[in-house]
Design a protein around this motif. Structure first.
Motif, PDB file in Angstrom:
ATOM      1  N   PHE A  31       0.849  -1.201   0.000  1.00  0.00           N
ATOM      2  CA  PHE A  31       0.000   0.000   0.000  1.00  0.00           C
ATOM      3  C   PHE A  31       0.887   1.255   0.000  1.00  0.00           C
ATOM      4  O   PHE A  31       0.713   2.152  -0.830  1.00  0.00           O
ATOM      5  CB  PHE A  31      -0.913  -0.015   1.237  1.00  0.00           C
ATOM      6  CG  PHE A  31      -1.822   1.176   1.323  1.00  0.00           C
ATOM      7  CD1 PHE A  31      -3.085   1.136   0.741  1.00  0.00           C
ATOM      8  CD2 PHE A  31      -1.433   2.351   1.967  1.00  0.00           C
ATOM      9  CE1 PHE A  31      -3.930   2.242   0.795  1.00  0.00           C
ATOM     10  CE2 PHE A  31      -2.258   3.452   2.031  1.00  0.00           C
ATOM     11  CZ  PHE A  31      -3.518   3.397   1.446  1.00  0.00           C
ATOM     12  N   HIS A  34       2.805   1.693  -3.355  1.00  0.00           N
ATOM     13  CA  HIS A  34       1.978   2.186  -4.471  1.00  0.00           C
ATOM     14  C   HIS A  34       1.561   3.638  -4.258  1.00  0.00           C
ATOM     15  O   HIS A  34       1.477   4.413  -5.206  1.00  0.00           O
ATOM     16  CB  HIS A  34       0.759   1.282  -4.669  1.00  0.00           C
ATOM     17  CG  HIS A  34       1.093   0.033  -5.411  1.00  0.00           C
ATOM     18  ND1 HIS A  34       1.759  -1.014  -4.826  1.00  0.00           N
ATOM     19  CD2 HIS A  34       0.892  -0.323  -6.708  1.00  0.00           C
ATOM     20  CE1 HIS A  34       1.941  -1.973  -5.731  1.00  0.00           C
ATOM     21  NE2 HIS A  34       1.416  -1.580  -6.874  1.00  0.00           N
ATOM     22  N   LEU A  35       1.306   3.986  -2.996  1.00  0.00           N
ATOM     23  CA  LEU A  35       0.944   5.378  -2.717  1.00  0.00           C
ATOM     24  C   LEU A  35       2.133   6.295  -3.024  1.00  0.00           C
ATOM     25  O   LEU A  35       1.966   7.369  -3.613  1.00  0.00           O
ATOM     26  CB  LEU A  35       0.518   5.534  -1.248  1.00  0.00           C
ATOM     27  CG  LEU A  35       0.043   6.930  -0.864  1.00  0.00           C
ATOM     28  CD1 LEU A  35      -1.252   7.270  -1.608  1.00  0.00           C
ATOM     29  CD2 LEU A  35      -0.191   7.053   0.635  1.00  0.00           C
TER      30      LEU A  35
ATOM     31  N   HIS B  58      -2.089   1.328 -14.907  1.00  0.00           N
ATOM     32  CA  HIS B  58      -2.864   0.987 -13.709  1.00  0.00           C
ATOM     33  C   HIS B  58      -4.364   0.954 -14.006  1.00  0.00           C
ATOM     34  O   HIS B  58      -5.093   0.152 -13.431  1.00  0.00           O
ATOM     35  CB  HIS B  58      -2.541   1.965 -12.569  1.00  0.00           C
ATOM     36  CG  HIS B  58      -1.213   1.690 -11.946  1.00  0.00           C
ATOM     37  ND1 HIS B  58      -0.977   0.656 -11.091  1.00  0.00           N
ATOM     38  CD2 HIS B  58      -0.014   2.301 -12.102  1.00  0.00           C
ATOM     39  CE1 HIS B  58       0.295   0.638 -10.722  1.00  0.00           C
ATOM     40  NE2 HIS B  58       0.905   1.640 -11.334  1.00  0.00           N
ATOM     41  N   TYR B  71      -4.211  -2.077  -5.323  1.00  0.00           N
ATOM     42  CA  TYR B  71      -3.045  -1.194  -5.152  1.00  0.00           C
ATOM     43  C   TYR B  71      -2.959  -0.170  -6.285  1.00  0.00           C
ATOM     44  O   TYR B  71      -2.458   0.938  -6.098  1.00  0.00           O
ATOM     45  CB  TYR B  71      -1.755  -2.023  -5.092  1.00  0.00           C
ATOM     46  CG  TYR B  71      -1.715  -2.971  -3.925  1.00  0.00           C
ATOM     47  CD1 TYR B  71      -1.722  -2.489  -2.618  1.00  0.00           C
ATOM     48  CD2 TYR B  71      -1.682  -4.349  -4.124  1.00  0.00           C
ATOM     49  CE1 TYR B  71      -1.708  -3.344  -1.539  1.00  0.00           C
ATOM     50  CE2 TYR B  71      -1.653  -5.217  -3.050  1.00  0.00           C
ATOM     51  CZ  TYR B  71      -1.671  -4.720  -1.761  1.00  0.00           C
ATOM     52  OH  TYR B  71      -1.650  -5.568  -0.691  1.00  0.00           O
ATOM     53  N   SER B  72      -3.444  -0.587  -7.482  1.00  0.00           N
ATOM     54  CA  SER B  72      -3.452   0.364  -8.608  1.00  0.00           C
ATOM     55  C   SER B  72      -4.381   1.532  -8.318  1.00  0.00           C
ATOM     56  O   SER B  72      -4.115   2.667  -8.721  1.00  0.00           O
ATOM     57  CB  SER B  72      -3.882  -0.341  -9.899  1.00  0.00           C
ATOM     58  OG  SER B  72      -2.911  -1.286 -10.248  1.00  0.00           O
ATOM     59  N   VAL B  74      -4.822   2.761  -5.416  1.00  0.00           N
ATOM     60  CA  VAL B  74      -4.047   3.629  -4.511  1.00  0.00           C
ATOM     61  C   VAL B  74      -3.107   4.524  -5.321  1.00  0.00           C
ATOM     62  O   VAL B  74      -3.014   5.735  -5.082  1.00  0.00           O
ATOM     63  CB  VAL B  74      -3.239   2.771  -3.505  1.00  0.00           C
ATOM     64  CG1 VAL B  74      -2.348   3.653  -2.633  1.00  0.00           C
ATOM     65  CG2 VAL B  74      -4.172   1.949  -2.634  1.00  0.00           C
ATOM     66  N   THR B  75      -2.415   3.926  -6.313  1.00  0.00           N
ATOM     67  CA  THR B  75      -1.470   4.710  -7.133  1.00  0.00           C
ATOM     68  C   THR B  75      -2.200   5.815  -7.892  1.00  0.00           C
ATOM     69  O   THR B  75      -1.792   6.985  -7.860  1.00  0.00           O
ATOM     70  CB  THR B  75      -0.739   3.783  -8.138  1.00  0.00           C
ATOM     71  OG1 THR B  75      -0.076   2.771  -7.403  1.00  0.00           O
ATOM     72  CG2 THR B  75       0.276   4.551  -8.967  1.00  0.00           C
ATOM     73  N   GLY B  77      -5.117   7.040  -7.246  1.00  0.00           N
ATOM     74  CA  GLY B  77      -5.683   7.978  -6.272  1.00  0.00           C
ATOM     75  C   GLY B  77      -4.642   9.011  -5.848  1.00  0.00           C
ATOM     76  O   GLY B  77      -4.915  10.220  -5.824  1.00  0.00           O
ATOM     77  N   GLY B  78      -3.441   8.529  -5.522  1.00  0.00           N
ATOM     78  CA  GLY B  78      -2.357   9.430  -5.102  1.00  0.00           C
ATOM     79  C   GLY B  78      -1.985  10.406  -6.206  1.00  0.00           C
ATOM     80  O   GLY B  78      -1.807  11.602  -5.972  1.00  0.00           O
TER      81      GLY B  78
END
Lengths: 208, 213
Positions: A31, A34-35, B58, B71-72, B74-75, B77-78
């Motif tokens: 997590f 990826h963030l 993603h 998790y994609s 999350v990427t 989103g960030g």
């Protein structure tokens, strides 16, 4: 709870999530990883879009009407043709421009800084030097010369050339070892910095 | 058009950048500065291309529900959060700056700190003294590592009035044999870079243009 306190707690949680990889791959680490990728990509795209595309193209061309900066924007747009398989050859113009511009820019500066200045620094200045400085300067001269002999591939390394290149390898190995040790210590100081954050800053912010 | 055009453009731009160094001509200097600005714009657009690529990669994972698609999210989103935070508030303050200070910077530092453990385990494998040169590598590495901590100041010998500690030896290694190695490599790399740059400008080296160029 103010934004600074919330941020410190979040930073501590993410720090621990990343350190959890030392045990094994786990969802907390993935997590955080990826963030980090998403946030970093977002950060850099905003940063370069504002510092390069807006400041070096959009504002000067459309506000100040400095038409000399228009080709930069057009070349930049050509890069986007790479997204389509049929038209990606168009992006070669932008790539060729970028690589060749760098090459032309680098030739004089590389010859100056990486070759001439380094040779100048290697030639010993013996007049008025202390015995220690003379020995050091001679070690530098022998080291640089023999390393260059080691990198000379136009003749087979036999006889004197082989002996000199082996001295060169010796210098290289000492240099690699020293650089490795230096890198390790750099990483360790970063690690100490993270532990200081976790064990000093976080308790301070939380009032513990 | 597909192959020769980019090489001709590269030749002209490369020659302009090179000629500028040797001439005081104001027009050429102005164009040289223009090319430096254009380069930054192309770099910025390349970064946008990279981010679009990352987004599409993603997005495909999410739409196909491939393993780890969460998790994609999350990427993406960030990524989107940072872009919209900069658009809505400002890149200098607000949530964009907050995310940089409290999410990106600490996580990036921790990622690099994590490497200390991996470098340590790699050094265990690499530093096994299997020969003279490996022993030199090991010795130089250990001396520099110990010389950078307070313990290195204490370990040493006293010759007359002079105390020669591991820290002193470490500094000497960094200042002389290490500098010689760095200089030798730097000169070699410099000559290699110059040769490659000339090959790129005259169009001998064109692998950077991709397949079929």
């Amino acid at each position: 709870m103010d934004a600074s306190m919330a941020g410190t707690i979040l930073a501590a949680i993410f720090t621990l999530a990343i350190f959890s990889l030392l045990y094994r791959d786990n969802p907390f680490y993935r997590f955080a990883e990826h963030l980090l990728v998403g946030v970093s990509a977002g950060y850099y795209v905003v940063h370069y879009f504002s510092s390069a595309v807006l400041r070096k193209f959009a504002y000067p061309v459309f506000v100040s009407q400095d038409w000399w900066l228009l080709p930069g924007g057009l070349l930049g747009l050509l890069m986007l043709f790479r997204l389509s398989r049929h038209t990606q050859w168009v992006s070669r113009y932008a790539i060729a421009f970028y690589v060749a511009a760098w090459s032309g820019y680098l030739i004089p500066s590389v010859i100056q800084e990486r070759v001439l200045v380094q040779i100048q620094g290697t030639i010993p200045q013996l007049i008025g030097a202390t015995p220690g400085a003379v020995i050091g300067a001679l070690i530098l001269l022998v080291g640089v010369t023999t390393i260059l002999v080691y990198f000379y591939f136009s003749a087979e390394h036999r006889g004197a050339l082989n002996s000199l290149s082996r001295i060169g390898i010796t210098f290289l190995m000492i240099g690699f070892g020293a650089s490795f040790g230096y890198t390790v210590m750099g990483r360790v100081s970063l690690l100490i910095g993270r532990f200081q954050f976790l064990f000093q800053e976080v308790p301070e912010v939380l009032g513990l | 058009m597909k192959k020769t055009g980019p090489v001709i453009l590269g030749f002209l731009v490369g020659i302009l950048m090179l000629v500028q160094y040797f001439t005081p001509n104001a027009w050429i200097e102005a164009r040289y500065n223009n090319v430096l600005d254009w380069k930054q714009v192309v770099f910025g657009m390349t970064l946008i291309l990279g981010v679009v690529s990352l987004f599409l990669y993603h997005w495909r994972k999410i739409s196909r529900r491939q393993s780890g698609w969460g998790y994609s999210v999350v990427t993406i989103g960030g990524l989107l959060f940072m872009i919209f935070a900069a658009l809505i508030w400002s890149p200098e303050a607000g949530p964009y700056r907050w995310m940089f200070d409290y999410v990106q910077a600490p996580m990036q530092a921790t990622m690099f700190a994590l490497l200390a453990f991996y470098v340590a385990s790699a050094s265990y494998r690499a530093f096994r003294a299997r020969g003279f040169h490996a022993a030199l590598l090991l010795t130089a590495g250990v001396i520099v590592m110990l010389g950078r901590v307070p313990l290195g100041e204490l370990i040493g010998v006293r010759i007359g009035e002079t105390h020669i500690s591991l820290a002193t030896i470490s500094s000497w290694i960094l200042d002389y044999p290490n500098l010689a190695a760095k200089r030798g490599v730097m000169i070699g790399v410099g000559l290699g870079m110059t040769a490659t740059a000339i090959k790129i400008i005259v169009g001998i080296e064109r692998t950077y243009l991709g397949r079929g160029a």
